[in-house]
Design a protein around this motif. Structure first.
Motif, short mmCIF file in Angstrom:
data_model
loop_
_atom_site.label_atom_id
_atom_site.label_comp_id
_atom_site.label_asym_id
_atom_site.label_seq_id
_atom_site.Cartn_x
_atom_site.Cartn_y
_atom_site.Cartn_z
N ALA A 42 8.76 28.22 -76.24
CA ALA A 42 9.58 28.87 -77.24
C ALA A 42 9.20 28.38 -78.62
CB ALA A 42 11.05 28.59 -76.98
N ALA A 43 8.98 29.28 -79.54
CA ALA A 43 8.60 28.90 -80.89
C ALA A 43 9.83 28.85 -81.78
CB ALA A 43 7.59 29.91 -81.45
N PRO A 44 10.03 27.74 -82.52
CA PRO A 44 11.20 27.65 -83.38
C PRO A 44 11.23 28.76 -84.40
CG PRO A 44 10.06 25.53 -83.17
CD PRO A 44 9.18 26.56 -82.56
N GLY A 45 12.40 29.30 -84.64
CA GLY A 45 12.56 30.30 -85.67
C GLY A 45 12.39 31.71 -85.19
N GLU A 46 11.84 31.90 -83.98
CA GLU A 46 11.67 33.24 -83.46
C GLU A 46 12.85 33.63 -82.60
OE1 GLU A 46 8.03 33.19 -81.35
OE2 GLU A 46 6.79 33.29 -83.12
N GLY A 47 13.10 34.90 -82.45
CA GLY A 47 14.13 35.36 -81.56
C GLY A 47 15.52 35.07 -82.06
N ALA A 48 15.79 35.29 -83.33
CA ALA A 48 17.11 35.02 -83.88
C ALA A 48 17.96 36.28 -83.88
CB ALA A 48 16.97 34.48 -85.31
N GLY A 49 17.58 37.27 -83.10
CA GLY A 49 18.29 38.54 -83.07
C GLY A 49 19.33 38.59 -81.98
N PRO A 50 19.60 39.79 -81.42
CA PRO A 50 20.61 39.95 -80.39
C PRO A 50 20.33 39.04 -79.18
CG PRO A 50 19.88 42.08 -81.19
CD PRO A 50 18.96 41.07 -81.78
N PRO A 51 21.34 38.36 -78.67
CA PRO A 51 21.11 37.46 -77.53
C PRO A 51 20.97 38.21 -76.22
CG PRO A 51 23.44 37.45 -78.13
CD PRO A 51 22.73 38.31 -79.16
N VAL A 52 19.98 37.83 -75.43
CA VAL A 52 19.72 38.44 -74.13
C VAL A 52 19.73 37.32 -73.09
CG1 VAL A 52 18.07 39.69 -72.70
CG2 VAL A 52 18.39 40.34 -75.10
N LEU A 53 20.52 37.51 -72.04
CA LEU A 53 20.57 36.54 -70.95
C LEU A 53 19.50 36.89 -69.91
CD1 LEU A 53 22.02 34.12 -69.62
CD2 LEU A 53 23.52 35.78 -68.48
N VAL A 54 18.61 35.96 -69.64
CA VAL A 54 17.55 36.14 -68.65
C VAL A 54 17.94 35.36 -67.40
CG1 VAL A 54 15.10 35.82 -68.11
CG2 VAL A 54 15.81 36.38 -70.46
N VAL A 55 18.08 36.07 -66.29
CA VAL A 55 18.44 35.44 -65.02
C VAL A 55 17.21 35.48 -64.12
CG1 VAL A 55 20.18 35.33 -63.20
CG2 VAL A 55 20.75 36.43 -65.38
N GLU A 56 16.54 34.35 -63.99
CA GLU A 56 15.23 34.29 -63.33
C GLU A 56 15.03 32.88 -62.79
OE1 GLU A 56 11.92 34.52 -61.68
OE2 GLU A 56 12.29 36.40 -62.76
N ASP A 57 14.58 32.76 -61.54
CA ASP A 57 14.48 31.44 -60.91
C ASP A 57 13.08 30.85 -60.93
OD1 ASP A 57 13.57 33.34 -59.05
OD2 ASP A 57 14.01 32.01 -57.37
N LEU A 112 18.76 40.60 -68.47
CA LEU A 112 17.59 40.90 -67.66
C LEU A 112 17.77 40.14 -66.36
CD1 LEU A 112 14.64 40.74 -70.24
CD2 LEU A 112 16.12 42.65 -69.63
N MET A 113 17.90 40.87 -65.25
CA MET A 113 18.33 40.29 -63.97
C MET A 113 17.25 40.34 -62.91
SD MET A 113 21.13 39.02 -62.41
CE MET A 113 22.58 39.70 -63.25
N ASP A 114 16.77 39.16 -62.49
CA ASP A 114 15.89 39.11 -61.33
C ASP A 114 16.71 39.49 -60.10
OD1 ASP A 114 13.65 38.63 -59.75
OD2 ASP A 114 14.17 36.52 -59.46
N CYS A 115 16.10 40.20 -59.17
CA CYS A 115 16.86 40.69 -58.02
C CYS A 115 16.94 39.68 -56.89
CB CYS A 115 16.23 42.00 -57.51
SG CYS A 115 16.43 43.38 -58.66
#
Length: 410
Positions: free
Chosen positions: A133-148, A189-192
């Motif tokens: 993860a790069a600092p400062g990027e992705g400061a927009g809408p939060p997305v929950l990633v469910v992935e194992d 974003l949901m892993d099955c």
């Protein structure tokens, strides 16, 4: 050497101690002890190791359910600048080399007195550790990633960040439900297929809570390596809103989220480079392509040294998956074989290791129908496939020399 000194110090306290020369060997020892019902209580991890560093090894350990109770202590040189490794979320403690015997004893006592960083405390969800993860990027809408799978976590997070979204990662359905109870998200974003609580059941529970609380319907988008007919319908029937097949493409992720997220952010990298047509640098010994160039190009387009980082993580995780497969096949545990094969298939597909992904898929299918008669042969072919994949990736100009890793894989 430092390893010899540490072993002598620990042995003087009548502790059982094993020494690993690299991350792959460490994963082998940890998984073997866990399978034997005697997991290691503490792991001392050097920060500066070749190929896979201490931070990356800790991340690979933390996504293994069998190792969640092992305490991790980071060892770093004074020249690297001391940091409180507990703030990173993966480590329980830290020491600066050269380590004095009294300091080592006190640190081990301290980490053993508390809960391991891999455990969930008081029902809360710990902050995920996602390298890349790069600092400062992705400061927009939060997305929950469910992935194992760690490799998939890294790639999806980077794709979201490069598309202007803020990514938060959890590794199973239970932690996803905990995260949803503490804050709101623009989408999920949901892993099955995940352990403990899969994506279908997690989605049903999310929809049940929304109906019960008259809450907002959050968009849930499936991520699945299963492209079989009927899979999309199964996802929609569970309550998901859309569907993406792995390996994911950044433009597909962005386009899909744009359909469901109000006021999507601007893409931080534009449309990116156009991946070349599906192709391979080599062909697997049994026919299928070894590497899928279009997928590798997509990963490299995420910028930074992400391909090198992912290759290191991939082979560290692969060592654990291969150990799991060998043990599960010996026990004729088709469920465990299927789970381990599915994880290896997914991580391999994400990295572009098409041949290994193909073999892992065959093994997963065999486990699903309860037929493990050819499983040992498939595992042998997987081992050789990992070695060939390792050699092919090492030969790429963008990939650093990683001699010795293939021989460490089972």
């Amino acid at each position: 050497t430092n390893r010899t000194i540490l072993r002598q110090q620990l042995s003087s306290w009548k502790m059982v101690c094993r020494v690993a020369e690299d991350a792959a060997h460490a994963m082998d020892l940890l998984m073997a002890a866990a399978r034997a019902g005697k997991p290691y209580e503490v792991a001392l991890i050097d920060l500066n190791m070749p190929d896979v560093d201490g931070d990356q090894l800790a991340c690979a350990i933390r996504v293994q359910p069998a190792l969640r109770d092992t305490r991790l202590v980071l060892l770093s040189s004074s020249g690297n600048g001391h940091r409180d490794a507990r703030e990173d979320g993966a480590f329980d403690g830290s020491l600066v080399k050269p380590v004095r015997q009294s300091q080592l004893y006190e640190e081990i006592q301290m980490v053993m007195a508390g809960d391991p960083a891999g455990a969930v405390e008081n029902g809360s969800t710990p902050a995920p550790v996602v390298p890349g993860a790069a600092p400062g990027e992705g400061a927009g809408p939060p997305v929950l990633v469910v992935e194992d799978t760690l490799v998939n976590q890294v790639v999806v997070s980077r794709m979201l960040q490069k598309s202007g979204f803020l990514a938060q990662v959890v590794e199973n359905g239970h932690k996803a439900l905990d995260a949803l109870s503490s804050r709101s998200y623009a989408a999920i974003l949901m892993d099955c297929q995940m352990p403990e609580l899969d994506g279908y059941e997690t989605t049903r529970e999310v929809r049940r809570r929304e109906r019960e609380q008259n809450g907002r319907r959050i968009p849930i988008i499936a991520m699945t390596a299963n492209a079989m007919k009927g899979e999309r319908e199964r996802c929609l029937a569970a309550g998901m809103d859309d569907y993406m097949t792995k390996p994911l493409r950044k433009q597909t992720v962005r386009d899909t989220l744009t359909r469901w997220v109000c006021c999507p952010p601007a893409d931080l990298t534009g449309s990116g480079t156009t991946p070349p047509p599906n192709g391979a640098t080599a062909t697997g010994r049994d026919g299928p392509e070894l590497l899928q160039e279009a997928v590798i190009a997509e990963v490299m387009d995420l910028e930074g040294d992400v391909l090198s980082e992912l290759v290191s993580l991939y082979f560290a995780e692969a060592a654990g998956h291969m150990a799991e497969l060998g043990d599960a096949i010996a026990r004729a545990d088709t469920l465990a074989v299927g789970r381990a094969a599915h994880k290896l298939k997914g991580a391999s597909g994400t990295l572009g290791a098409a041949y290994v992904s193909h073999l892992a898929s065959e093994l997963e299918t065999a486990a699903k129908v309860g037929d493990l008669t050819g499983a040992d042969d498939l595992v042998d072919r997987l081992g050789r496939g990992l070695e060939h994949t390792h050699e092919a990736l090492r030969s790429r100009r963008a990939e650093p020399d990683i001699d010795g890793k293939a021989s460490a894989l089972p």
